[in-house]
Design a protein around this motif. Structure first.
Motif, short mmCIF file in Angstrom:
data_model
loop_
_atom_site.label_atom_id
_atom_site.label_comp_id
_atom_site.label_asym_id
_atom_site.label_seq_id
_atom_site.Cartn_x
_atom_site.Cartn_y
_atom_site.Cartn_z
N MET A 70 48.19 46.25 43.81
CA MET A 70 46.90 45.91 43.25
C MET A 70 47.02 44.54 42.59
SD MET A 70 44.53 47.91 40.42
CE MET A 70 45.84 48.29 39.32
N SER A 71 46.10 43.64 42.91
CA SER A 71 46.16 42.30 42.34
C SER A 71 45.13 42.07 41.23
CB SER A 71 45.98 41.25 43.43
OG SER A 71 44.72 41.39 44.04
N SER A 72 44.16 42.96 41.10
CA SER A 72 43.18 42.85 40.03
C SER A 72 42.42 44.17 39.88
CB SER A 72 42.21 41.70 40.29
OG SER A 72 41.55 41.86 41.52
N LEU A 73 41.69 44.26 38.77
CA LEU A 73 40.97 45.49 38.43
C LEU A 73 39.62 45.12 37.82
CD1 LEU A 73 40.88 48.61 37.76
CD2 LEU A 73 42.01 48.00 35.61
N VAL A 74 38.58 45.85 38.18
CA VAL A 74 37.27 45.71 37.54
C VAL A 74 36.80 47.11 37.15
CG1 VAL A 74 34.85 45.03 37.83
CG2 VAL A 74 36.67 43.64 38.87
N THR A 75 36.32 47.25 35.93
CA THR A 75 35.69 48.51 35.51
C THR A 75 34.29 48.21 35.03
OG1 THR A 75 36.70 48.29 33.30
CG2 THR A 75 37.84 49.69 34.90
N ASN A 122 41.04 36.35 42.16
CA ASN A 122 42.35 36.91 41.84
C ASN A 122 43.15 37.31 43.07
OD1 ASN A 122 42.61 36.90 38.84
ND2 ASN A 122 40.59 37.78 39.09
N ALA A 123 42.50 37.51 44.21
CA ALA A 123 43.23 37.78 45.45
C ALA A 123 43.98 36.53 45.89
CB ALA A 123 42.26 38.22 46.56
N SER A 124 43.44 35.36 45.60
CA SER A 124 44.09 34.11 46.00
C SER A 124 45.25 33.75 45.08
CB SER A 124 43.06 32.97 46.02
OG SER A 124 42.55 32.76 44.71
N MET A 125 45.42 34.49 43.98
CA MET A 125 46.51 34.22 43.04
C MET A 125 47.81 34.92 43.42
SD MET A 125 44.42 34.43 39.43
CE MET A 125 45.87 34.08 38.45
N GLU A 141 29.37 38.83 40.32
CA GLU A 141 30.45 38.47 39.41
C GLU A 141 31.73 39.25 39.72
OE1 GLU A 141 31.23 38.04 34.62
OE2 GLU A 141 29.18 38.03 35.38
N THR A 142 31.57 40.52 40.07
CA THR A 142 32.72 41.35 40.45
C THR A 142 33.37 40.82 41.72
OG1 THR A 142 31.76 43.30 39.40
CG2 THR A 142 33.39 43.70 41.13
N ALA A 143 32.57 40.52 42.73
CA ALA A 143 33.12 40.00 43.99
C ALA A 143 33.85 38.68 43.77
CB ALA A 143 31.98 39.82 45.01
N LYS A 144 33.28 37.79 42.98
CA LYS A 144 33.93 36.51 42.68
C LYS A 144 35.26 36.73 41.96
CE LYS A 144 29.72 33.76 42.43
NZ LYS A 144 28.78 33.06 41.55
N PHE A 145 35.29 37.68 41.05
CA PHE A 145 36.52 38.00 40.31
C PHE A 145 37.60 38.46 41.27
CE2 PHE A 145 39.26 40.87 37.87
CZ PHE A 145 39.59 40.07 36.78
#
Length: 142
Positions: A1-6, A138-141, A130-134
């Protein structure tokens, strides 16, 4: 997992008053009415048992928040009628710097969405974008 959104997340599992727990135990179940849809959800006592038994261990959301090591976006409406936005603030404070807190002024628990979803409200569209952009950022990181 590279990022999380709740979205509109709780920060603790024990949601009931002592009086509600007594009634729940006597009846053997509790009925919770969804404030947006009107659906009545029946909760058996096994849920209450799990929360009481594991609320400070396996179900300790604050401890789990402190273990997250990926970028985390916490999104919550300040007008949430189900889960107060103070819970988002609590998660953010427990995250040890891993999270970004995004409070949406006046937004409710469902970000103004109504069932059935025939039309996407502007607040929900904003949160989705905003979630999609996040996630993309973070996927590119990796």
């Amino acid at each position: 997992m590279s990022s999380l959104v709740t979205w509109s997340a709780i920060s603790f599992p024990n949601r009931w008053s002592p009086d509600d727990v007594i009634t729940w135990r006597k009846r053997g179940f509790a009925e919770i009415t969804n404030s947006r849809t009107g659906q009545v959800m029946r909760l058996e006592t096994d849920l209450l048992d799990d929360v009481e038994l594991h609320g400070n261990t396996k179900l300790n959301i604050g401890n789990a928040a402190g273990k997250i090591r990926v970028p985390w976006l916490i999104v919550h409406g300040t007008g949430d009628e189900t889960v107060p936005s103070t819970e988002a603030e609590h998660l953010h404070s427990m995250s040890k710097g891993a999270s970004t807190l995004r409070l949406i002024e006046g937004a409710n628990h469902g970000f103004d969405a109504k069932h059935p979803l025939n039309e996407v409200p502007p607040v929900l569209e904003k949160v989705v974008l905003e979630t999609a952009k996040f996630f993309v950022r973070n996927a590119s990181m990796k």
